[in-house]
Design a protein around this motif. Structure first.
Motif: not given
Length: 603
Positions: A322-329, A520-522, A559-566
């Motif tokens: 992800g991108v830090p929210l501060g940078d995202y906005v 971190p925002v995807f 969860f899919e976008y962040y590629q998280l495991t079970e």
């Protein structure tokens, strides 16, 4: 051991007296008492005037080299040191004679020194120190007071838990004493880490029980850096809000080894969290059973996250994706309004109608008002309140009805002229009828925005398109990005904040921008955003039980976008479940005290 190894210092005379008494009683208990022997077999207690001293631990004496003085002055300083040593082993009349001689040498020394230097010089302060009286000394120096030249092998302490607002008068002294380490917003206990390490020998150990807030708070950056550059953390035991003391102080035990070489990042320390009151009495057992090892390289200067490798690895993964929210906005965080006196500026619908009826122009500066407690998950629940928004530069003569209404509160609204003044708002360049803060960004309140409260047990971000003004310490981001709203309301954000933010009693977390900005925002594509935005719109339109299903569908996509495991999802779920329990046990915003207009950093 007491005569040769143990020393103590405290600013309160009663603490020093209690310490001396405790040592005497300990000797009586520990000694093998034999009635037939003289004094019942108890060895004489060493004179403790130069063992436990009453002094200000944080402040040293001015560094004027006494060796620059004439030989007679140096001779008397040396004599004081000898008398100090003789006094430790003296008894009876010899003891009193040595006290008298010590004071006489001090007087003679002072008379001579004042001819060459001012009363604040190092030797002058030594000459006016009163070790035999119950009087606190304004400085502390282990060489003059104890005869210790090279520091201590072990430094133990429970520094005072005093907030920075209560030490305003001594901040200039602290800035002079601690220089680059000084922080204008740091609580008092942080300076004891710097002072304690300065008093510790290389490879010696320091152990404090002190607030854990330096690990995450902004003011703790200098302390965090100090503890991984001049020391090696060995053990950290975090008590959270467990009832160690009568008041909730969030203490932690920190054991450090003073280092003289750069710290190896792969060096490990043991970390344990005490979770219940019962565990407080079994600390050693809990550390042995549940303690885990962390690499010092995982201790960031920006924030300490004391977690096991599984948690730290997930944190790293989120940051990589992800991108830090501060940078995202683009840093567009804004704080709510602090009026300084809500009783005057916050009104109900009836009062609003009366003001507009008396003068229609009043409507121009009366705005819908949202408090932190009104902000729920996804959307706010307006309580029918309004704010009289007389910002800086308002021509109050254009709004005579409002001027007349505010006049009844004038004594409480006028800026104070001094700290001793009982009524009035804090000093500042504002008129009595203006709100306290200079809200230069006021136009952002009229825009579509994401808003959230400063303190919560779970993520509660709402979307507002009503143009409502928001009370401090709530926050806002001007945006129409509903995908971002979904991300902030997700278990990902809840979990991240639970690790990064400062905590409050009852499991509440500070959702301040300084913490939220790190999340971190995807960076989803428009195609990826679409199904999430569709579901967010449905939630906003129909805020019923149906939204729980929609929310779960949003989470699965994220969860899919962040590629998280079970395994990683299960970790998030566990935190979410824990927060649900806290919510049930401690209530939600409507059950909390009225903190609007209060800086939660002071609670």
């Amino acid at each position: 051991i007491l005569r040769e190894c143990i020393y103590g210092v405290d600013i309160q005379p009663i603490a020093v007296e209690i310490s001396r008494l405790r040592c005497f009683l300990s000797l009586m208990v520990e000694e093998n008492i034999v009635d037939s022997e003289e004094n019942r077999g108890i060895l004489p207690l060493p004179n403790l005037a130069f063992k436990f001293v009453c002094a200000n631990t944080l402040l040293g004496i001015s560094k004027l080299d006494w060796q620059l003085y004439e030989p007679q002055v140096r001779q008397e300083v040396t004599l004081l040191g000898q008398l100090r040593g003789d006094y430790l082993n003296s008894q009876g009349e010899a003891k009193m004679a040595l006290q008298k001689q010590f004071k006489e040498v001090q007087k003679s020394l002072l008379d001579k020194v004042l001819q060459w230097a001012g009363k604040d010089s190092e030797v002058s302060q030594l000459a006016t120190w009163k070790p035999f009286e119950d009087e606190s000394c304004a400085w502390f120096d282990p060489l003059w007071m104890f005869g210790v030249k090279e520091g201590f092998d072990v430094v133990l302490g429970n520094p005072p838990y005093v907030r920075q607002e209560a030490i305003k008068t001594i901040k200039p002294q602290l800035k002079t004493e601690f220089q680059k380490f000084f922080s204008g917003t740091a609580d008092l206990y942080t300076y004891f880490y710097k002072k304690g390490l300065a008093l510790t020998k290389p490879h010696g150990h320091l152990c404090y029980i002190a607030p854990n807030k330096f690990m995450r708070a902004g003011y703790g950056k200098n302390t965090r850096q100090l503890l991984v550059t001049e020391a090696i953390p060995k053990i950290v035991i975090d008590f959270g809000d467990s009832p160690v003391f009568e008041q909730t102080t969030y203490p932690a035990i920190v054991l450090l080894e003073k280092t003289v070489v750069p710290v190896n990042g792969q060096t490990q320390m043991v970390v344990t969290a005490i979770q219940t009151a019962e565990e407080i009495g079994q600390i050693a057992k809990v550390v042995q059973q549940r303690g885990f090892r962390m690499n010092l390289s995982d201790l960031s200067v920006d924030s300490w996250t004391l977690e096991n490798p599984t948690v730290l690895n997930l944190l790293k993964k989120l940051k990589q994706v992800g991108v830090p929210l501060g940078d995202y906005v683009n840093g567009r965080f804004y704080r709510g309004i602090l009026t300084g006196f809500n009783e005057a500026f916050v009104i109900d619908a009836t009062t609003r109608e009366k003001l507009i009826a008396a003068a229609p122009k009043s409507e121009e500066i009366i705005k819908p008002w949202l408090r932190g407690r009104d902000i729920k998950k996804w959307r706010a629940e307006w309580a029918g309140l309004y704010v009289i928004f007389t910002r800086r530069g308002t021509d109050i003569k254009r709004y005579l009805a409002i001027q007349q209404y505010l006049e009844q509160f004038r004594e409480d609204l006028a800026p104070k002229n001094s700290a001793s003044q009982k009524r009035g708002r804090k000093p500042g360049p504002y008129q009595w009828f203006e709100i306290q803060d200079n809200i230069a960004y006021y136009a952002e309140f009229a825009q579509p925005k994401i808003i959230w409260g400063n303190l919560a047990t779970q993520a509660k971000f709402a979307y507002d398109t009503t143009g409502s003004y928001v009370s401090a310490p709530a926050n806002l981001i001007p945006t129409t990005d509903l995908y971002l709203l979904a991300v902030l309301n997700s278990p990902l954000c809840e979990w991240f904040i639970s690790l990064k933010a400062a905590t409050r009693a009852g499991g509440f977390f500070e959702f301040k921008p300084m913490y939220v900005a790190e999340f971190p925002v995807f960076p989803a594509t428009e195609r990826q955003k679409a199904p999430i935005v569709e579901r967010v719109k449905a939630i906003l339109q129909d805020h019923t039980a149906k939204w729980l299903i929609l929310e779960e569908e949003i989470n699965q996509l994220l969860f899919e976008y962040y590629q998280l495991t079970e395994t990683e999802i299960a970790l998030l779920r566990a935190t979410q479940k824990q927060q649900s329990v806290i919510e049930r046990n401690y209530g939600i915003w409507k059950d909390l005290p009225d903190w609007e207009g209060t800086d939660l950093g002071s609670i």
